[in-house]
Scaffold this active site. Structure first.
Site, mmCIF file in Angstrom:
data_model
loop_
_atom_site.group_PDB
_atom_site.id
_atom_site.type_symbol
_atom_site.label_atom_id
_atom_site.label_comp_id
_atom_site.label_asym_id
_atom_site.label_seq_id
_atom_site.Cartn_x
_atom_site.Cartn_y
_atom_site.Cartn_z
ATOM 1 N N TYR A 97 24.629 29.496 28.963
ATOM 2 C CA TYR A 97 24.275 28.640 30.106
ATOM 3 C C TYR A 97 24.310 27.168 29.676
ATOM 4 C CZ TYR A 97 21.447 26.184 33.478
ATOM 5 O OH TYR A 97 21.009 25.260 34.390
ATOM 6 N N THR A 127 23.963 12.445 22.514
ATOM 7 C CA THR A 127 22.658 12.580 21.862
ATOM 8 C C THR A 127 22.743 12.565 20.343
ATOM 9 O OG1 THR A 127 20.923 14.228 21.435
ATOM 10 C CG2 THR A 127 22.981 15.073 22.269
ATOM 11 N N GLU A 129 21.293 14.569 18.604
ATOM 12 C CA GLU A 129 21.358 15.980 18.176
ATOM 13 C C GLU A 129 22.778 16.365 17.756
ATOM 14 O OE1 GLU A 129 18.967 18.646 17.860
ATOM 15 O OE2 GLU A 129 17.744 16.848 17.719
ATOM 16 N N TYR A 151 22.696 23.403 22.015
ATOM 17 C CA TYR A 151 22.601 22.135 22.747
ATOM 18 C C TYR A 151 23.483 21.070 22.077
ATOM 19 C CZ TYR A 151 20.683 17.666 24.359
ATOM 20 O OH TYR A 151 20.551 16.391 24.866
ATOM 21 N N LYS A 155 27.083 19.344 23.335
ATOM 22 C CA LYS A 155 27.171 17.888 23.532
ATOM 23 C C LYS A 155 28.308 17.285 22.692
ATOM 24 C CE LYS A 155 23.686 16.625 26.351
ATOM 25 N NZ LYS A 155 23.747 15.708 27.493
ATOM 26 N N HIS A 181 14.169 9.481 23.488
ATOM 27 C CA HIS A 181 13.460 8.438 24.231
ATOM 28 C C HIS A 181 12.512 9.080 25.223
ATOM 29 C CE1 HIS A 181 17.518 9.067 25.855
ATOM 30 N NE2 HIS A 181 16.973 8.970 27.061
ATOM 31 N N ARG A 186 8.249 11.977 30.933
ATOM 32 C CA ARG A 186 8.987 12.894 30.062
ATOM 33 C C ARG A 186 8.651 14.333 30.458
ATOM 34 N NH1 ARG A 186 13.248 14.117 26.864
ATOM 35 N NH2 ARG A 186 12.884 13.780 24.649
HETATM 36 P P1 NAP Z 1 15.850 15.761 31.857
HETATM 37 O O1 NAP Z 1 14.610 15.052 32.251
HETATM 38 O O2 NAP Z 1 15.775 17.158 31.372
HETATM 39 O O3 NAP Z 1 16.857 15.702 33.112
HETATM 40 C C1 NAP Z 1 18.025 16.487 33.162
HETATM 41 C C2 NAP Z 1 18.608 16.370 34.543
HETATM 42 O O4 NAP Z 1 19.782 17.189 34.634
HETATM 43 C C3 NAP Z 1 17.674 16.849 35.679
HETATM 44 O O5 NAP Z 1 17.862 16.019 36.790
HETATM 45 C C4 NAP Z 1 18.219 18.237 35.972
HETATM 46 O O6 NAP Z 1 17.915 18.712 37.268
HETATM 47 C C5 NAP Z 1 19.714 17.952 35.831
HETATM 48 N N1 NAP Z 1 20.543 19.143 35.703
HETATM 49 C C6 NAP Z 1 20.404 20.175 34.837
HETATM 50 N N2 NAP Z 1 21.397 21.062 35.016
HETATM 51 C C7 NAP Z 1 22.170 20.583 36.019
HETATM 52 C C8 NAP Z 1 23.338 21.040 36.665
HETATM 53 N N3 NAP Z 1 23.915 22.200 36.323
HETATM 54 N N4 NAP Z 1 23.888 20.281 37.653
HETATM 55 C C9 NAP Z 1 23.313 19.129 38.026
HETATM 56 N N5 NAP Z 1 22.188 18.633 37.446
HETATM 57 C C10 NAP Z 1 21.632 19.361 36.462
HETATM 58 O O7 NAP Z 1 16.634 14.931 30.738
HETATM 59 P P2 NAP Z 1 16.512 13.379 30.342
HETATM 60 O O8 NAP Z 1 15.523 13.258 29.249
HETATM 61 O O9 NAP Z 1 16.399 12.560 31.553
HETATM 62 O O10 NAP Z 1 17.943 13.148 29.663
HETATM 63 C C11 NAP Z 1 19.064 12.744 30.433
HETATM 64 C C12 NAP Z 1 20.344 13.110 29.698
HETATM 65 O O11 NAP Z 1 20.363 12.460 28.438
HETATM 66 C C13 NAP Z 1 20.525 14.591 29.391
HETATM 67 O O12 NAP Z 1 21.901 14.873 29.470
HETATM 68 C C14 NAP Z 1 20.059 14.747 27.965
HETATM 69 O O13 NAP Z 1 20.687 15.833 27.347
HETATM 70 C C15 NAP Z 1 20.505 13.417 27.389
HETATM 71 N N6 NAP Z 1 19.697 12.893 26.289
HETATM 72 C C16 NAP Z 1 18.343 12.779 26.413
HETATM 73 C C17 NAP Z 1 17.607 12.216 25.383
HETATM 74 C C18 NAP Z 1 16.117 12.044 25.479
HETATM 75 O O14 NAP Z 1 15.482 11.829 24.435
HETATM 76 N N7 NAP Z 1 15.539 12.054 26.673
HETATM 77 C C19 NAP Z 1 18.280 11.769 24.213
HETATM 78 C C20 NAP Z 1 19.658 11.877 24.148
HETATM 79 C C21 NAP Z 1 20.372 12.425 25.188
HETATM 80 P P3 NAP Z 1 16.506 19.487 37.560
HETATM 81 O O15 NAP Z 1 15.497 18.416 37.788
HETATM 82 O O16 NAP Z 1 16.861 20.267 38.786
HETATM 83 O O17 NAP Z 1 16.227 20.338 36.366
HETATM 84 O O1 F7E Z 2 11.326 18.114 19.642
HETATM 85 C C1 F7E Z 2 9.367 19.548 16.884
HETATM 86 C C2 F7E Z 2 10.737 20.143 17.142
HETATM 87 O O2 F7E Z 2 11.728 19.056 21.890
HETATM 88 C C3 F7E Z 2 11.173 17.115 18.655
HETATM 89 C C4 F7E Z 2 15.710 16.023 23.822
HETATM 90 O O3 F7E Z 2 15.481 14.977 24.718
HETATM 91 O O4 F7E Z 2 15.793 14.513 21.946
HETATM 92 C C5 F7E Z 2 15.135 15.661 22.458
HETATM 93 O O5 F7E Z 2 15.317 16.762 21.591
HETATM 94 C C6 F7E Z 2 10.763 17.747 17.344
HETATM 95 C C7 F7E Z 2 11.621 18.931 16.895
HETATM 96 O O6 F7E Z 2 12.887 16.919 21.147
HETATM 97 C C8 F7E Z 2 6.941 21.355 18.882
HETATM 98 O O7 F7E Z 2 10.980 21.240 16.277
HETATM 99 C C9 F7E Z 2 7.130 20.688 16.830
HETATM 100 O O8 F7E Z 2 11.876 18.801 15.538
HETATM 101 O O9 F7E Z 2 10.506 16.853 21.667
HETATM 102 P P1 F7E Z 2 11.554 17.758 21.179
HETATM 103 P P2 F7E Z 2 14.294 17.133 20.424
HETATM 104 O O10 F7E Z 2 14.527 18.531 20.047
HETATM 105 O O11 F7E Z 2 14.373 16.116 19.343
HETATM 106 C C10 F7E Z 2 17.211 14.662 21.743
HETATM 107 C C11 F7E Z 2 17.757 13.354 21.226
HETATM 108 C C12 F7E Z 2 17.914 15.189 22.952
HETATM 109 O O12 F7E Z 2 19.065 14.898 23.180
HETATM 110 C C13 F7E Z 2 17.220 16.272 23.725
HETATM 111 O O13 F7E Z 2 17.738 16.340 25.058
HETATM 112 O O14 F7E Z 2 9.441 18.258 17.502
HETATM 113 N N1 F7E Z 2 8.247 20.280 17.478
HETATM 114 N N2 F7E Z 2 6.325 21.350 17.659
HETATM 115 C C14 F7E Z 2 8.156 20.674 18.762
HETATM 116 N N3 F7E Z 2 8.999 20.483 19.808
HETATM 117 C C15 F7E Z 2 8.608 20.981 21.008
HETATM 118 N N4 F7E Z 2 9.407 20.776 22.077
HETATM 119 N N5 F7E Z 2 7.422 21.658 21.174
HETATM 120 C C16 F7E Z 2 6.562 21.885 20.137
HETATM 121 O O15 F7E Z 2 5.505 22.498 20.303
#
Ligand code: NAP
Ligand code: F7E
Length: 340
Positions: A97, A127, A129, A151, A155, A181, A186
Protein backbone atom coordinates in the site's frame (compact mmCIF):
# COMPACT_ATOMS: atom_id res chain seq x y z
CA UNK A 1 -3.07 40.84 -11.55
CA UNK A 2 -4.30 37.30 -12.24
CA UNK A 3 -4.10 35.12 -9.14
CA UNK A 4 -1.83 32.07 -9.26
CA UNK A 5 -3.58 28.70 -8.93
CA UNK A 6 -2.08 25.91 -6.85
CA UNK A 7 -3.24 22.31 -6.45
CA UNK A 8 -2.23 20.51 -3.26
CA UNK A 9 -2.37 16.73 -2.85
CA UNK A 10 -2.19 15.91 0.87
CA UNK A 11 -3.88 19.15 1.91
CA UNK A 12 -5.45 17.62 5.03
CA UNK A 13 -2.05 16.75 6.56
CA UNK A 14 0.30 18.78 8.75
CA UNK A 15 2.23 20.36 5.86
CA UNK A 16 -0.98 20.78 3.84
CA UNK A 17 -2.28 23.11 6.54
CA UNK A 18 0.88 25.25 6.74
CA UNK A 19 1.35 25.40 2.96
CA UNK A 20 -2.30 26.38 2.37
CA UNK A 21 -1.95 29.14 4.97
CA UNK A 22 1.19 30.43 3.26
CA UNK A 23 -0.23 30.34 -0.28
CA UNK A 24 -3.50 32.03 0.73
CA UNK A 25 -1.44 34.77 2.36
CA UNK A 26 0.42 35.16 -0.93
CA UNK A 27 -2.94 35.64 -2.67
CA UNK A 28 -3.09 32.27 -4.44
CA UNK A 29 -6.25 30.38 -5.27
CA UNK A 30 -5.64 27.07 -3.51
CA UNK A 31 -7.33 23.84 -4.55
CA UNK A 32 -6.85 21.01 -2.08
CA UNK A 33 -7.51 17.31 -2.54
CA UNK A 34 -9.07 15.21 0.21
CA UNK A 35 -9.74 11.49 0.31
CA UNK A 36 -13.04 9.98 1.20
CA UNK A 37 -12.90 8.49 4.70
CA UNK A 38 -15.41 7.23 7.25
CA UNK A 39 -14.70 10.15 9.59
CA UNK A 40 -14.22 13.81 8.73
CA UNK A 41 -10.54 14.21 7.66
CA UNK A 42 -10.50 18.02 7.40
CA UNK A 43 -9.98 18.93 11.06
CA UNK A 44 -6.70 20.76 10.37
CA UNK A 45 -8.01 22.78 7.43
CA UNK A 46 -11.56 23.57 8.62
CA UNK A 47 -10.53 27.20 9.10
CA UNK A 48 -9.99 27.60 5.35
CA UNK A 49 -13.26 26.03 4.26
CA UNK A 50 -15.24 29.24 4.06
CA UNK A 51 -12.49 31.27 2.40
CA UNK A 52 -13.23 32.40 -1.15
CA UNK A 53 -9.80 31.43 -2.48
CA UNK A 54 -9.83 27.91 -1.05
CA UNK A 55 -11.59 24.99 -2.74
CA UNK A 56 -11.66 21.37 -1.72
CA UNK A 57 -12.11 18.39 -4.06
CA UNK A 58 -12.33 14.64 -3.65
CA UNK A 59 -9.46 12.68 -5.17
CA UNK A 60 -6.75 10.14 -4.51
CA UNK A 61 -3.25 9.89 -5.97
CA UNK A 62 -3.72 6.16 -6.53
CA UNK A 63 -6.63 7.00 -8.84
CA UNK A 64 -5.14 8.29 -12.10
CA UNK A 65 -8.53 9.38 -13.44
CA UNK A 66 -9.13 11.65 -10.43
CA UNK A 67 -5.72 13.33 -10.89
CA UNK A 68 -6.35 13.85 -14.60
CA UNK A 69 -9.81 15.35 -14.11
CA UNK A 70 -8.60 17.63 -11.33
CA UNK A 71 -5.76 19.02 -13.45
CA UNK A 72 -8.20 19.58 -16.33
CA UNK A 73 -10.74 21.28 -14.09
CA UNK A 74 -8.46 23.40 -11.90
CA UNK A 75 -5.74 24.31 -14.46
CA UNK A 76 -3.06 24.81 -11.80
CA UNK A 77 0.22 26.66 -12.36
CA UNK A 78 1.80 24.75 -9.47
CA UNK A 79 1.17 21.26 -8.08
CA UNK A 80 2.45 20.33 -4.63
CA UNK A 81 2.44 16.61 -3.86
CA UNK A 82 2.42 16.22 -0.08
CA UNK A 83 0.24 13.10 -0.18
CA UNK A 84 1.74 9.97 1.34
CA UNK A 85 1.37 7.13 3.77
CA UNK A 86 3.81 9.08 5.88
CA UNK A 87 4.48 6.78 8.85
CA UNK A 88 7.77 4.89 8.58
CA UNK A 89 6.84 2.29 11.24
CA UNK A 90 3.44 1.61 9.63
CA UNK A 91 5.10 1.13 6.23
CA UNK A 92 6.53 -2.19 7.50
CA UNK A 93 2.95 -3.41 8.07
CA UNK A 94 1.54 -2.00 4.80
CA UNK A 95 4.48 -2.16 2.37
CA UNK A 96 2.54 -2.64 -0.86
CA UNK A 97 0.00 0.00 0.00
CA UNK A 98 2.82 2.40 0.97
CA UNK A 99 4.62 1.77 -2.33
CA UNK A 100 1.40 2.26 -4.26
CA UNK A 101 0.73 5.67 -2.73
CA UNK A 102 4.26 6.98 -2.14
CA UNK A 103 5.88 5.73 -5.37
CA UNK A 104 3.27 4.87 -8.03
CA UNK A 105 1.01 7.75 -6.94
CA UNK A 106 3.81 10.20 -7.72
CA UNK A 107 4.37 8.66 -11.14
CA UNK A 108 0.64 9.00 -11.80
CA UNK A 109 0.76 12.75 -11.08
CA UNK A 110 3.82 13.18 -13.31
CA UNK A 111 2.12 11.29 -16.15
CA UNK A 112 -1.03 13.38 -15.77
CA UNK A 113 1.04 16.58 -15.92
CA UNK A 114 3.00 15.37 -18.95
CA UNK A 115 -0.20 14.47 -20.79
CA UNK A 116 -2.01 17.70 -20.01
CA UNK A 117 0.38 20.63 -19.69
CA UNK A 118 4.05 20.06 -19.05
CA UNK A 119 4.53 23.72 -18.07
CA UNK A 120 2.89 23.08 -14.68
CA UNK A 121 5.46 23.33 -11.86
CA UNK A 122 5.59 20.19 -9.72
CA UNK A 123 6.94 19.70 -6.19
CA UNK A 124 7.55 16.25 -4.69
CA UNK A 125 7.76 15.81 -0.92
CA UNK A 126 10.95 13.82 -0.47
CA UNK A 127 12.45 12.86 2.86
CA UNK A 128 15.65 12.30 4.83
CA UNK A 129 14.42 8.70 5.25
CA UNK A 130 15.75 8.18 1.70
CA UNK A 131 19.27 8.52 3.16
CA UNK A 132 18.53 5.75 5.66
CA UNK A 133 21.69 4.18 7.02
CA UNK A 134 24.30 6.86 6.56
CA UNK A 135 28.06 7.15 6.92
CA UNK A 136 28.33 10.90 6.35
CA UNK A 137 28.19 13.13 9.41
CA UNK A 138 25.82 15.47 7.59
CA UNK A 139 23.67 14.56 4.61
CA UNK A 140 23.32 16.82 1.57
CA UNK A 141 22.05 16.58 -2.02
CA UNK A 142 25.09 14.47 -2.99
CA UNK A 143 24.71 11.86 -0.24
CA UNK A 144 23.79 8.38 -1.50
CA UNK A 145 20.37 6.99 -0.69
CA UNK A 146 20.27 3.84 1.44
CA UNK A 147 16.66 3.58 2.67
CA UNK A 148 15.81 1.28 5.56
CA UNK A 149 12.02 0.94 5.17
CA UNK A 150 9.29 0.45 2.57
CA UNK A 151 8.49 4.12 3.18
CA UNK A 152 12.05 5.26 2.41
CA UNK A 153 12.39 2.93 -0.59
CA UNK A 154 9.13 4.14 -2.14
CA UNK A 155 10.21 7.76 -1.65
CA UNK A 156 13.52 7.02 -3.44
CA UNK A 157 11.52 5.81 -6.46
CA UNK A 158 9.41 9.00 -6.28
CA UNK A 159 12.56 11.16 -6.10
CA UNK A 160 14.20 9.43 -9.02
CA UNK A 161 11.12 9.41 -11.25
CA UNK A 162 10.59 13.11 -10.56
CA UNK A 163 14.16 13.74 -11.78
CA UNK A 164 13.60 11.50 -14.80
CA UNK A 165 10.50 13.42 -15.88
CA UNK A 166 12.39 16.69 -15.40
CA UNK A 167 15.20 15.52 -17.68
CA UNK A 168 13.23 13.48 -20.22
CA UNK A 169 10.29 15.80 -20.79
CA UNK A 170 11.76 19.16 -19.83
CA UNK A 171 9.29 19.48 -16.98
CA UNK A 172 9.64 21.71 -13.91
CA UNK A 173 9.72 18.88 -11.37
CA UNK A 174 11.60 19.49 -8.11
CA UNK A 175 12.29 17.38 -5.05
CA UNK A 176 12.53 18.64 -1.52
CA UNK A 177 14.51 16.34 0.77
CA UNK A 178 13.03 17.41 4.05
CA UNK A 179 14.24 16.26 7.43
CA UNK A 180 11.73 15.72 10.27
CA UNK A 181 9.53 18.71 10.89
CA UNK A 182 6.99 19.06 13.62
CA UNK A 183 4.27 21.38 14.92
CA UNK A 184 1.31 21.36 17.30
CA UNK A 185 -0.77 19.71 14.53
CA UNK A 186 1.70 16.88 13.93
CA UNK A 187 0.04 13.44 13.59
CA UNK A 188 -0.61 11.81 16.97
CA UNK A 189 1.59 8.74 16.39
CA UNK A 190 4.84 10.50 15.53
CA UNK A 191 7.26 10.46 18.42
CA UNK A 192 7.40 14.22 19.16
CA UNK A 193 3.64 14.64 19.38
CA UNK A 194 3.28 11.38 21.33
CA UNK A 195 5.89 12.46 23.91
CA UNK A 196 4.53 15.98 24.35
CA UNK A 197 0.86 15.04 24.44
CA UNK A 198 1.51 12.16 26.90
CA UNK A 199 3.85 13.99 29.29
CA UNK A 200 1.46 16.96 29.45
CA UNK A 201 -1.42 14.67 30.38
CA UNK A 202 0.72 12.70 32.86
CA UNK A 203 1.68 15.93 34.62
CA UNK A 204 -2.01 16.72 35.26
CA UNK A 205 -2.99 13.16 36.23
CA UNK A 206 -4.91 12.52 33.00
CA UNK A 207 -2.68 9.67 31.79
CA UNK A 208 -0.68 7.10 33.77
CA UNK A 209 2.44 6.55 31.71
CA UNK A 210 4.14 6.70 28.33
CA UNK A 211 5.50 3.71 26.41
CA UNK A 212 8.17 4.32 23.77
CA UNK A 213 10.51 2.37 21.46
CA UNK A 214 14.10 3.20 20.54
CA UNK A 215 15.31 6.14 22.66
CA UNK A 216 18.69 6.41 20.99
CA UNK A 217 17.87 7.19 17.36
CA UNK A 218 18.94 10.71 16.44
CA UNK A 219 16.83 13.10 14.41
CA UNK A 220 17.24 16.61 12.99
CA UNK A 221 13.94 18.29 13.95
CA UNK A 222 12.65 21.57 12.49
CA UNK A 223 9.30 23.38 12.41
CA UNK A 224 6.74 22.68 9.63
CA UNK A 225 6.06 26.41 9.28
CA UNK A 226 9.71 27.07 8.33
CA UNK A 227 9.80 24.02 6.04
CA UNK A 228 6.79 24.98 3.90
CA UNK A 229 8.55 28.32 3.27
CA UNK A 230 11.36 26.26 1.74
CA UNK A 231 8.87 24.23 -0.33
CA UNK A 232 7.40 27.45 -1.70
CA UNK A 233 10.84 28.86 -2.52
CA UNK A 234 11.82 25.64 -4.33
CA UNK A 235 8.80 26.01 -6.63
CA UNK A 236 9.45 29.72 -7.30
CA UNK A 237 12.92 29.02 -8.76
CA UNK A 238 13.33 29.46 -12.53
CA UNK A 239 14.94 26.06 -12.85
CA UNK A 240 13.81 22.84 -11.19
CA UNK A 241 16.26 21.26 -8.75
CA UNK A 242 16.54 19.21 -5.54
CA UNK A 243 17.17 20.66 -2.07
CA UNK A 244 17.93 19.33 1.40
CA UNK A 245 15.94 21.16 4.08
CA UNK A 246 17.17 20.68 7.65
CA UNK A 247 18.41 22.48 10.75
CA UNK A 248 21.85 20.86 10.91
CA UNK A 249 21.37 19.84 14.56
CA UNK A 250 20.50 16.41 15.92
CA UNK A 251 19.09 15.08 19.19
CA UNK A 252 18.18 11.64 20.50
CA UNK A 253 14.57 10.77 21.38
CA UNK A 254 15.73 10.66 25.01
CA UNK A 255 17.06 14.23 24.76
CA UNK A 256 13.70 15.26 23.29
CA UNK A 257 11.93 13.68 26.29
CA UNK A 258 14.27 15.46 28.72
CA UNK A 259 13.72 18.84 27.03
CA UNK A 260 9.94 18.36 27.17
CA UNK A 261 10.04 17.32 30.84
CA UNK A 262 12.13 20.41 31.63
CA UNK A 263 9.63 22.75 29.96
CA UNK A 264 6.81 21.02 31.86
CA UNK A 265 8.87 21.30 35.11
CA UNK A 266 8.70 17.52 35.60
CA UNK A 267 11.63 15.81 37.35
CA UNK A 268 12.50 12.55 35.59
CA UNK A 269 15.25 10.12 36.57
CA UNK A 270 16.40 7.46 34.10
CA UNK A 271 17.16 3.93 35.34
CA UNK A 272 18.07 0.58 33.78
CA UNK A 273 19.13 -0.37 30.28
CA UNK A 274 17.71 -1.64 26.98
CA UNK A 275 14.11 -2.87 27.16
CA UNK A 276 14.28 -2.39 30.97
CA UNK A 277 15.12 1.28 30.82
CA UNK A 278 12.56 3.47 32.59
CA UNK A 279 12.12 7.08 33.68
CA UNK A 280 10.68 7.59 37.16
CA UNK A 281 9.26 10.66 38.91
CA UNK A 282 10.18 12.06 42.35
CA UNK A 283 8.06 9.31 44.00
CA UNK A 284 9.85 6.59 42.06
CA UNK A 285 6.72 5.98 39.99
CA UNK A 286 7.40 4.74 36.45
CA UNK A 287 6.47 7.46 33.97
CA UNK A 288 8.20 6.08 30.87
CA UNK A 289 8.89 2.49 29.89
CA UNK A 290 10.04 0.73 26.72
CA UNK A 291 8.18 -1.82 24.61
CA UNK A 292 9.78 -3.61 21.71
CA UNK A 293 6.56 -3.30 19.71
CA UNK A 294 7.58 0.31 18.99
CA UNK A 295 10.93 -0.78 17.54
CA UNK A 296 11.14 -1.11 13.77
CA UNK A 297 12.55 -4.16 11.92
CA UNK A 298 15.22 -1.76 10.60
CA UNK A 299 16.04 1.58 12.19
CA UNK A 300 17.53 4.77 10.81
CA UNK A 301 19.93 5.51 13.66
CA UNK A 302 21.18 8.92 12.75
CA UNK A 303 20.12 11.83 10.55
CA UNK A 304 21.54 15.32 10.38
CA UNK A 305 21.18 17.53 7.34
CA UNK A 306 23.33 20.09 5.57
CA UNK A 307 21.16 22.76 3.92
CA UNK A 308 23.99 24.89 2.56
CA UNK A 309 22.54 24.72 -0.99
CA UNK A 310 19.07 25.87 0.16
CA UNK A 311 20.63 28.69 2.12
CA UNK A 312 22.74 29.82 -0.82
CA UNK A 313 20.29 29.34 -3.70
CA UNK A 314 16.91 29.84 -1.99
CA UNK A 315 17.94 32.24 0.75
CA UNK A 316 16.19 29.83 3.14
CA UNK A 317 16.99 29.39 6.79
CA UNK A 318 15.32 27.77 9.74
CA UNK A 319 13.94 30.26 12.27
CA UNK A 320 12.58 28.09 15.07
CA UNK A 321 14.84 26.03 17.34
CA UNK A 322 13.98 22.68 18.89
CA UNK A 323 13.21 24.48 22.18
CA UNK A 324 10.81 26.88 20.40
CA UNK A 325 9.07 23.92 18.77
CA UNK A 326 8.67 21.98 22.02
CA UNK A 327 7.41 25.07 23.85
CA UNK A 328 4.80 25.77 21.16
CA UNK A 329 3.68 22.13 21.13
CA UNK A 330 3.49 21.98 24.95
CA UNK A 331 1.45 25.22 25.11
CA UNK A 332 -0.92 23.83 22.50
CA UNK A 333 -1.51 20.68 24.59
CA UNK A 334 -1.93 22.76 27.77
CA UNK A 335 -4.61 24.85 26.05
CA UNK A 336 -6.48 21.71 24.98
CA UNK A 337 -6.67 20.51 28.60
CA UNK A 338 -7.46 24.03 29.88
CA UNK A 339 -4.23 24.48 31.85
CA UNK A 340 -3.05 27.59 30.03
P1 NAP B 1 0.69 13.80 6.99
O1 NAP B 1 0.28 14.76 8.05
O2 NAP B 1 0.66 12.35 7.26
O3 NAP B 1 -0.21 14.11 5.69
C1 NAP B 1 -0.25 13.23 4.59
C2 NAP B 1 -1.34 13.68 3.67
O4 NAP B 1 -1.42 12.78 2.55
C3 NAP B 1 -2.75 13.70 4.30
O5 NAP B 1 -3.46 14.79 3.78
C4 NAP B 1 -3.35 12.40 3.77
O6 NAP B 1 -4.77 12.39 3.75
C5 NAP B 1 -2.79 12.43 2.35
N1 NAP B 1 -2.87 11.16 1.64
C6 NAP B 1 -2.45 9.94 2.06
N2 NAP B 1 -2.67 9.03 1.10
C7 NAP B 1 -3.26 9.68 0.07
C8 NAP B 1 -3.73 9.29 -1.20
N3 NAP B 1 -3.67 8.01 -1.61
N4 NAP B 1 -4.26 10.23 -2.03
C9 NAP B 1 -4.36 11.51 -1.63
N5 NAP B 1 -3.92 11.95 -0.42
C10 NAP B 1 -3.39 11.04 0.41
O7 NAP B 1 2.16 14.14 6.48
P2 NAP B 1 3.01 15.50 6.62
O8 NAP B 1 3.82 15.42 7.85
O9 NAP B 1 2.14 16.66 6.37
O10 NAP B 1 4.04 15.32 5.41
C11 NAP B 1 3.72 15.79 4.10
C12 NAP B 1 4.57 15.05 3.08
O11 NAP B 1 5.94 15.28 3.36
C13 NAP B 1 4.40 13.54 3.06
O12 NAP B 1 4.55 13.11 1.73
C14 NAP B 1 5.55 13.02 3.89
O13 NAP B 1 5.91 11.72 3.50
C15 NAP B 1 6.62 14.04 3.54
N6 NAP B 1 7.61 14.30 4.58
C16 NAP B 1 7.23 14.63 5.85
C17 NAP B 1 8.19 14.95 6.79
C18 NAP B 1 7.81 15.34 8.20
O14 NAP B 1 8.70 15.31 9.07
N7 NAP B 1 6.58 15.77 8.44
C19 NAP B 1 9.56 14.92 6.42
C20 NAP B 1 9.90 14.62 5.12
C21 NAP B 1 8.93 14.32 4.19
P3 NAP B 1 -5.61 11.94 5.07
O15 NAP B 1 -5.70 13.15 5.93
O16 NAP B 1 -6.91 11.53 4.45
O17 NAP B 1 -4.86 10.81 5.70
O1 F7E C 1 10.07 8.47 14.65
C1 F7E C 1 11.68 6.54 17.33
C2 F7E C 1 11.57 5.88 15.97
O2 F7E C 1 7.80 8.22 13.73
C3 F7E C 1 11.27 9.14 15.00
C4 F7E C 1 7.93 11.13 9.23
O3 F7E C 1 7.40 12.42 9.16
O4 F7E C 1 10.17 11.98 9.56
C5 F7E C 1 9.17 11.14 10.12
O5 F7E C 1 9.65 9.81 10.22
C6 F7E C 1 12.17 8.20 15.77
C7 F7E C 1 12.39 6.83 15.12
O6 F7E C 1 9.45 9.85 12.69
C8 F7E C 1 8.71 5.77 19.25
O7 F7E C 1 12.06 4.55 16.02
C9 F7E C 1 10.85 5.75 19.56
O8 F7E C 1 13.74 6.50 15.22
O9 F7E C 1 8.45 10.39 14.85
P1 F7E C 1 8.84 9.25 14.01
P2 F7E C 1 10.36 9.24 11.53
O10 F7E C 1 10.30 7.78 11.48
O11 F7E C 1 11.70 9.86 11.69
C10 F7E C 1 10.63 11.58 8.25
C11 F7E C 1 11.66 12.59 7.79
C12 F7E C 1 9.51 11.36 7.29
O12 F7E C 1 9.66 11.55 6.10
C13 F7E C 1 8.29 10.67 7.81
O13 F7E C 1 7.16 10.94 6.97
O14 F7E C 1 11.56 7.94 17.03
N1 F7E C 1 10.64 6.18 18.30
N2 F7E C 1 9.69 5.49 20.16
C14 F7E C 1 9.32 6.21 18.07
N3 F7E C 1 8.61 6.60 16.98
C15 F7E C 1 7.26 6.55 17.07
N4 F7E C 1 6.53 6.96 16.01
N5 F7E C 1 6.62 6.12 18.20
C16 F7E C 1 7.29 5.70 19.31
O15 F7E C 1 6.70 5.32 20.32
Amino acid sequence: MKKKIALIFGVTGQDGYYLTKLLLKKNYIVHGVKRRSSSVPTKRIDIFLNQRNFKLHYGDITDFSSIQSLIKKVKPKEIYNLAAQSHVGVSFYTPLYTANVNAIGVLAILEAIKNSNNKIKFYQAGTSEMFGKVREKKQNEKTNFNPQSPYGAAKVFAHQITKNYRDAYNMFASNGILFNHESPIRGENFVTKKIISSLTKIKYGMQKNLVLGNLYAKRDWGHAKDYVEAIYKIVQKKKADDYVISTGRDYTIKEFVNKTAKILKMKLKWKGKGLHETAVDENNKIIISIDKKYFRPLEVDYLRGNSYKAKKELGWKTNLSIDDIIKEMVDFELRIINKL
